[in-house]
Motif scaffolding. Structure first.
Motif, short mmCIF file in Angstrom:
data_model
loop_
_atom_site.label_atom_id
_atom_site.label_comp_id
_atom_site.label_asym_id
_atom_site.label_seq_id
_atom_site.Cartn_x
_atom_site.Cartn_y
_atom_site.Cartn_z
N ILE A 1 0.84 -1.20 0.00
CA ILE A 1 0.00 0.00 0.00
C ILE A 1 0.87 1.24 0.00
N ARG A 2 1.95 1.21 0.74
CA ARG A 2 2.86 2.36 0.76
C ARG A 2 3.44 2.63 -0.63
N ARG A 3 3.86 1.56 -1.31
CA ARG A 3 4.37 1.73 -2.68
C ARG A 3 3.27 2.26 -3.60
N GLY A 4 2.04 1.77 -3.39
CA GLY A 4 0.92 2.24 -4.21
C GLY A 4 0.62 3.71 -4.01
N VAL A 5 0.67 4.16 -2.75
CA VAL A 5 0.42 5.58 -2.46
C VAL A 5 1.49 6.44 -3.13
N GLN A 6 2.74 5.99 -3.09
CA GLN A 6 3.81 6.72 -3.77
C GLN A 6 3.52 6.85 -5.27
N GLN A 7 2.96 5.80 -5.86
CA GLN A 7 2.61 5.84 -7.28
C GLN A 7 1.49 6.82 -7.55
N VAL A 8 0.50 6.87 -6.66
CA VAL A 8 -0.59 7.86 -6.80
C VAL A 8 0.00 9.27 -6.80
N PRO B 1 -5.65 9.39 -14.07
CA PRO B 1 -6.79 9.46 -15.00
C PRO B 1 -7.99 10.19 -14.40
N ASN B 2 -9.01 10.38 -15.23
CA ASN B 2 -10.23 11.05 -14.76
C ASN B 2 -11.30 10.04 -14.33
N ASP B 3 -10.85 8.88 -13.91
CA ASP B 3 -11.76 7.86 -13.39
C ASP B 3 -11.00 7.01 -12.39
N PHE B 4 -11.73 6.42 -11.47
CA PHE B 4 -11.13 5.54 -10.47
C PHE B 4 -10.62 4.25 -11.10
N LYS B 5 -11.40 3.71 -12.04
CA LYS B 5 -11.05 2.46 -12.68
C LYS B 5 -9.72 2.57 -13.43
N GLY B 6 -8.83 1.65 -13.14
CA GLY B 6 -7.54 1.64 -13.83
C GLY B 6 -6.51 2.58 -13.24
N SER B 7 -6.87 3.30 -12.22
CA SER B 7 -5.93 4.26 -11.63
C SER B 7 -5.05 3.60 -10.57
N SER B 8 -3.95 4.26 -10.22
CA SER B 8 -3.09 3.77 -9.15
C SER B 8 -3.83 3.81 -7.82
N LEU B 9 -4.81 4.71 -7.69
CA LEU B 9 -5.61 4.77 -6.47
C LEU B 9 -6.46 3.51 -6.33
N GLU B 10 -6.95 2.99 -7.45
CA GLU B 10 -7.72 1.74 -7.40
C GLU B 10 -6.85 0.60 -6.88
N ALA C 1 -13.29 0.78 -0.90
CA ALA C 1 -13.12 1.50 -2.17
C ALA C 1 -14.36 2.29 -2.60
N HIS C 2 -15.52 1.93 -2.05
CA HIS C 2 -16.77 2.54 -2.52
C HIS C 2 -16.77 4.07 -2.51
N PRO C 3 -16.28 4.73 -1.46
CA PRO C 3 -16.29 6.20 -1.47
C PRO C 3 -15.45 6.82 -2.57
N PHE C 4 -14.54 6.04 -3.16
CA PHE C 4 -13.63 6.59 -4.16
C PHE C 4 -14.08 6.30 -5.60
N TYR C 5 -15.13 5.49 -5.75
CA TYR C 5 -15.66 5.27 -7.09
C TYR C 5 -16.13 6.60 -7.68
N TRP C 6 -15.81 6.84 -8.95
CA TRP C 6 -16.22 8.07 -9.62
C TRP C 6 -17.73 8.02 -9.91
N TYR D 1 -11.08 13.74 -9.79
CA TYR D 1 -10.78 13.14 -11.08
C TYR D 1 -10.82 14.16 -12.22
N GLU D 2 -11.79 15.04 -12.19
CA GLU D 2 -11.93 16.02 -13.28
C GLU D 2 -11.46 17.42 -12.87
N ASN D 3 -11.38 17.69 -11.57
CA ASN D 3 -10.94 19.00 -11.09
C ASN D 3 -9.44 18.95 -10.81
N GLU D 4 -8.66 19.59 -11.67
CA GLU D 4 -7.20 19.50 -11.58
C GLU D 4 -6.66 20.08 -10.28
N THR D 5 -7.25 21.19 -9.82
CA THR D 5 -6.79 21.81 -8.57
C THR D 5 -7.00 20.87 -7.39
N ASN D 6 -8.18 20.24 -7.34
CA ASN D 6 -8.47 19.29 -6.26
C ASN D 6 -7.56 18.06 -6.34
#
Length: 412
Positions: free
Chosen positions: A33-40, A50-59, A76-81, A91-96
């Motif tokens: 998980i630590r390595r995954g967070v670094q990738q995010v 990406p602009n979606d949860f699916k296929g992202s390093s966060l997934e 994971a449910h709260p993070f689904y787009w 996902y779509e708001n670059e500043t956020n």
């Protein structure tokens, strides 16, 4: 409470025995998980997120957490787009998205203390990013298991039942109050639980999912609850005030970087400020990628690199202007950094400035008229209000650093 903990630990089917202890997969999960967070973090930095949860390093990160089963089912449910609701809005708001990446990076360090993590949570909460609530705590738990408990519906239900409370899901402020009580309670019973907050959180999960039934006994007094929540409220107020100062400092640095760019100079911010941004404008996109070597003395070079903003003549290492932005810190330390720079380039033309709030004008005049500075390198000052008001005009009508004479002031 000791009896409840004993029952929890002796139940062979409780999460304490099936997940928390004697589980190599759990320990391996921390590394993955630590390595995954670094990738995010890297994906957000490199604009590959990406602009979606699916296929992202966060997934990937949430999948690793979900594999822990039991208390992390549904993590994971709260993070689904959710396109119709535009949540979570990372996902779509670059500043956020950048804010989320910076939050994770600031919390990532092994050595980040409790104070730092709580400050980062409060700062994230202040941004009011839709859908990005305390579900993130389940990620933070795997970065700092002794400081941050995970969070979900069953855990909060168990907490409310155990501590006779009515905390709500989805609120960072409620989470911080809950966390304060969990940490205090864990400290009290740590000898029969663990430094790792996963143990006590597992107990809350068991109670919240009705696997363990408790009586009507209260495990915390109203006085203790008030004390814990007052501590959280006080810290929140301090962090909000600190954040206002940080935002103001970043705004002034941005104005200086913007003006320098428009006037045709190479510009750079302090070495510890490159990751900052102001209203979505990343300093790293405005600045040189690396601070030029200005002094053969390593300690002097390190000091110079902490100057808030420096302008260089184009494609050279010759600094033409340097600025120290002082909000509430000592003005004198900024003056020393500027004079270190000046002494490193005795033969070249330099213009040195202190940039500060209007209310500190008398203070800077007093410092700049000290006998030790009066006959040294001339340092001028610029007030926040003048820099903010005239930034666009300086960019539009200026053709060199001399335009700063319009807003800078000298001490006689």
């Amino acid at each position: 409470m000791e009896e409840l903990i004993a029952k929890y630990k002796t139940d062979t089917e409780s999460v304490y025995n099936t997940w928390f202890v004697n589980n190599d997969d759990r320990l391996k999960a921390f590394r993955s998980i630590r390595r995954g967070v670094q990738q995010v973090i890297n994906d957000i930095k490199e604009k590959k997120f990406p602009n979606d949860f699916k296929g992202s390093s966060l997934e990937f990160v949430l999948s690793c957490i979900a594999e822990q089963k039991q208390i992390f089912v549904g993590v994971a449910h709260p993070f689904y787009w959710k396109p119709k609701l535009r949540i979570p809005d990372i996902y779509e708001n670059e500043t956020n998205k950048i804010a989320f990446g910076q939050f994770l990076e600031n919390c990532f360090d092994y050595n980040a203390g409790e104070e730092t993590i709580i400050k980062e949570i409060i700062k994230l909460d202040q941004l009011k990013i839709k859908g990005l609530g305390p579900a993130v705590a389940s990620i933070l738990y795997f970065l700092h298991p002794t400081m941050i408990p995970p969070f979900n519906t069953a855990i909060i239900n168990g907490y409310n039942a155990l501590f006779n409370d009515k905390k709500k899901l989805g609120s960072w402020s409620e989470y911080l109050k809950l966390r304060e009580t969990i940490v205090e309670t864990n400290e009290k019973y740590r000898s029969v639980l663990s430094n790792d907050l996963g143990a006590i959180t597992g107990l809350l999960f068991e109670v919240g999912s009705k696997k363990m039934i408790i009586g009507n006994e209260k495990f915390i007094t109203e006085q203790e609850r008030t004390k814990f929540e007052n501590q959280v409220a006080k810290r929140r107020k301090e962090v909000v005030n600190e954040q206002l100062e940080i935002d103001l400092h970043s705004e002034m640095q941005y104005h200086l970087l913007k003006i320098g760019n428009q006037l045709g100079y190479d510009v750079i911010s302090a070495s510890n400020d490159r990751s900052k941004c102001h209203q979505g404008n990343n300093f790293s996109f405005l600045s040189l990628s690396k601070f030029p070597a200005l002094s053969p003395n390593k300690e002097t070079q390190k000091t110079i690199e902490l100057i808030d903003v420096v302008w260089f003549e184009k494609d050279t290492n010759n600094p033409i202007c340097a600025f120290e932005v002082e909000k509430s810190t000592s003005i004198y330390s900024g003056i020393l950094r500027l004079t270190d720079l000046a002494h490193s380039f005795i033969s070249s033309e330099q213009h040195l400035y202190i940039v500060l709030p209007d209310k500190r004008e008398k203070e800077v005049v007093m410092q700049l008229t000290r006998p030790s500075l009066r006959n040294s390198h001339k340092i001028e000052y610029i007030l926040f209000s003048d820099l903010r008001e005239h930034c666009d005009a300086l960019c539009k009508f200026g053709d060199s650093h001399n335009i700063l004479k319009k807003i800078s002031k000298k001490c006689s």
